[in-house]
Design a protein around this motif. Structure first.
Motif: not given
Length: 97
Positions: A10, A14, A17, A47, A50-51, A54
């Motif tokens: 992660v 991150g 990313t 972003l 991706w969040v 995640a």
């Protein structure tokens, strides 16, 4: 060991990313011929995508337990986190002028 694999994935994903999003938003040397800082700010959409990925991955591990998850499933779920980067890029490219 599994918790270390998940958290390191992660964190590394991150970091990657954020770098990719800023690289595309700032534009390359050939694209940045104006005085603007962000030539293509729509690439910041990478972003939030991706969040969301995640949060989904961490929620999966929270519900199922990291230690109860097999290594092949762990690899698959972690790869979906990496797949959220091209998905965010695709979504952002839809908004490019």
């Amino acid at each position: 060991m599994k918790a270390f694999l998940v958290w390191s994935n992660v964190i590394i994903c991150g970091f990657f990313t954020v770098n990719v999003a800023f690289f595309f938003a700032l534009g390359t040397i050939a694209e940045n011929y104006t005085d603007k800082t962000y030539v293509a700010p729509e690439f910041f959409l990478i972003l939030p995508v991706w969040v969301i990925g995640a949060i989904s991955v961490l929620r999966f591990y929270y519900k199922n337990g990291i230690n109860k998850t097999s290594y092949p499933k762990l690899l698959f779920v972690n790869s979906t986190l990496w797949a959220s980067i091209p998905a965010g890029f695709w979504l952002a490219s839809l908004f490019v002028r």
